[in-house]
Design a protein around this motif. Structure first.
Motif, PDB file in Angstrom:
ATOM      1  N   GLU A  90       0.841  -1.196   0.000  1.00  0.00           N
ATOM      2  CA  GLU A  90       0.000   0.000   0.000  1.00  0.00           C
ATOM      3  C   GLU A  90       0.874   1.243   0.000  1.00  0.00           C
ATOM      4  OE1 GLU A  90      -3.405   2.161   2.799  1.00  0.00           O
ATOM      5  OE2 GLU A  90      -2.788   0.113   3.244  1.00  0.00           O
ATOM      6  N   TRP A 128      -5.462   4.607  -1.230  1.00  0.00           N
ATOM      7  CA  TRP A 128      -6.743   5.222  -0.879  1.00  0.00           C
ATOM      8  C   TRP A 128      -6.656   6.724  -1.111  1.00  0.00           C
ATOM      9  CZ3 TRP A 128     -11.171   2.820   0.678  1.00  0.00           C
ATOM     10  CH2 TRP A 128     -11.071   1.484   1.074  1.00  0.00           C
ATOM     11  N   THR A 129      -7.767   7.318  -1.540  1.00  0.00           N
ATOM     12  CA  THR A 129      -7.846   8.767  -1.667  1.00  0.00           C
ATOM     13  C   THR A 129      -9.278   9.217  -1.418  1.00  0.00           C
ATOM     14  OG1 THR A 129      -7.303  10.678  -3.061  1.00  0.00           O
ATOM     15  CG2 THR A 129      -8.252   8.764  -4.176  1.00  0.00           C
ATOM     16  N   GLN A 147     -10.346   1.183  -9.688  1.00  0.00           N
ATOM     17  CA  GLN A 147     -11.121   1.376  -8.464  1.00  0.00           C
ATOM     18  C   GLN A 147     -11.616   0.028  -7.963  1.00  0.00           C
ATOM     19  OE1 GLN A 147     -14.128   4.476  -8.536  1.00  0.00           O
ATOM     20  NE2 GLN A 147     -15.342   3.286  -7.103  1.00  0.00           N
ATOM     21  N   ARG A 149     -12.716  -0.350  -4.369  1.00  0.00           N
ATOM     22  CA  ARG A 149     -13.549  -0.221  -3.171  1.00  0.00           C
ATOM     23  C   ARG A 149     -13.972   1.224  -2.988  1.00  0.00           C
ATOM     24  NH1 ARG A 149     -13.295  -3.474   1.624  1.00  0.00           N
ATOM     25  NH2 ARG A 149     -13.533  -5.110   0.069  1.00  0.00           N
ATOM     26  N   ARG A 150     -15.190   1.379  -2.473  1.00  0.00           N
ATOM     27  CA  ARG A 150     -15.700   2.673  -2.003  1.00  0.00           C
ATOM     28  C   ARG A 150     -15.914   2.541  -0.505  1.00  0.00           C
ATOM     29  NH1 ARG A 150     -17.764   6.699  -4.874  1.00  0.00           N
ATOM     30  NH2 ARG A 150     -17.859   6.457  -7.128  1.00  0.00           N
ATOM     31  N   ARG A 162     -14.382   7.831   0.257  1.00  0.00           N
ATOM     32  CA  ARG A 162     -13.005   7.428  -0.060  1.00  0.00           C
ATOM     33  C   ARG A 162     -13.051   6.381  -1.151  1.00  0.00           C
ATOM     34  NH1 ARG A 162      -9.420   5.778   4.854  1.00  0.00           N
ATOM     35  NH2 ARG A 162      -9.893   3.869   3.796  1.00  0.00           N
ATOM     36  N   ALA A 164     -10.569   3.326  -3.103  1.00  0.00           N
ATOM     37  CA  ALA A 164      -9.338   2.531  -3.120  1.00  0.00           C
ATOM     38  C   ALA A 164      -9.045   2.164  -4.569  1.00  0.00           C
ATOM     39  CB  ALA A 164      -9.485   1.272  -2.288  1.00  0.00           C
TER      40      ALA A 164
END
Length: 172
Positions: A90, A128-129, A147, A149-150, A162, A164
């Motif tokens: 990560e 992540w952002t 993308q 994950r939300r 967020r 991922a």
């Protein structure tokens, strides 16, 4: 003709003041208007020079962008913290001082962190952002992120989205 000496290297304890200054300026630039003001200032204040010095001394994976000896950005990374997502590494943070943005330095830091992860057996990775941070979302998409994950996170009383982004093994 003058040539700029630009390097990416491991952070050293003596870099802590400058890393903290980059962190402060970059967070204000990236998150002003996204994260509520009081909460943003509280988050920035947690990461002063002592915090960064301790991170370096504890062996955190942290690379800095050095321009003629001045720190213009950093990337921190390690093992994936989201056990539910099938990625080994990560990138935790990648930030540049505002005057270093838009010059390709972010891409260089991203590739350096990704390469170090892969060299240490962490070939896939996650980033992540905040979903409203268009600049970061566009950056990770341009670099091949998918993308995966939300999620959401509270900043004070405000709930922010967020995203991922997952990355496969880097190209050779």
């Amino acid at each position: 003709m003058s040539q700029a000496l630009i390097t990416i290297r491991r952070a050293m304890p003596g870099d802590a003041e400058q890393i903290a200054a980059v962190h402060d300026a970059a967070w204000r630039e990236a998150y002003r208007g996204l994260i509520p003001g009081r909460e943003l200032e509280r988050l920035i204040a947690r990461r002063g020079p002592d915090w960064w010095r301790a991170a370096v001394l504890q062996g955190s994976r942290l690379l800095v962008l050095s321009l003629h000896g001045s720190i213009g950005g950093y990337v921190s990374y390690g093992r994936n913290r989201a056990a539910s997502l099938p990625f080994s590494g990560e990138i935790f943070e990648l930030y540049l001082s505002p005057d270093c943005q838009g010059l390709g330095f972010g891409s260089r830091l991203f590739r350096a962190g990704r390469r170090d992860l892969a060299e240490n057996g962490l070939e896939t990775m996650l980033v992540w952002t905040l979903s409203d941070n268009k600049r970061a979302v566009d950056f990770y998409r341009r670099h091949g992120g998918e993308q995966v994950r939300r999620a959401s996170e509270y900043f004070g009383a405000e709930k922010l989205g967020r995203l991922a982004f997952g990355f496969g093994p880097p190209a050779p």
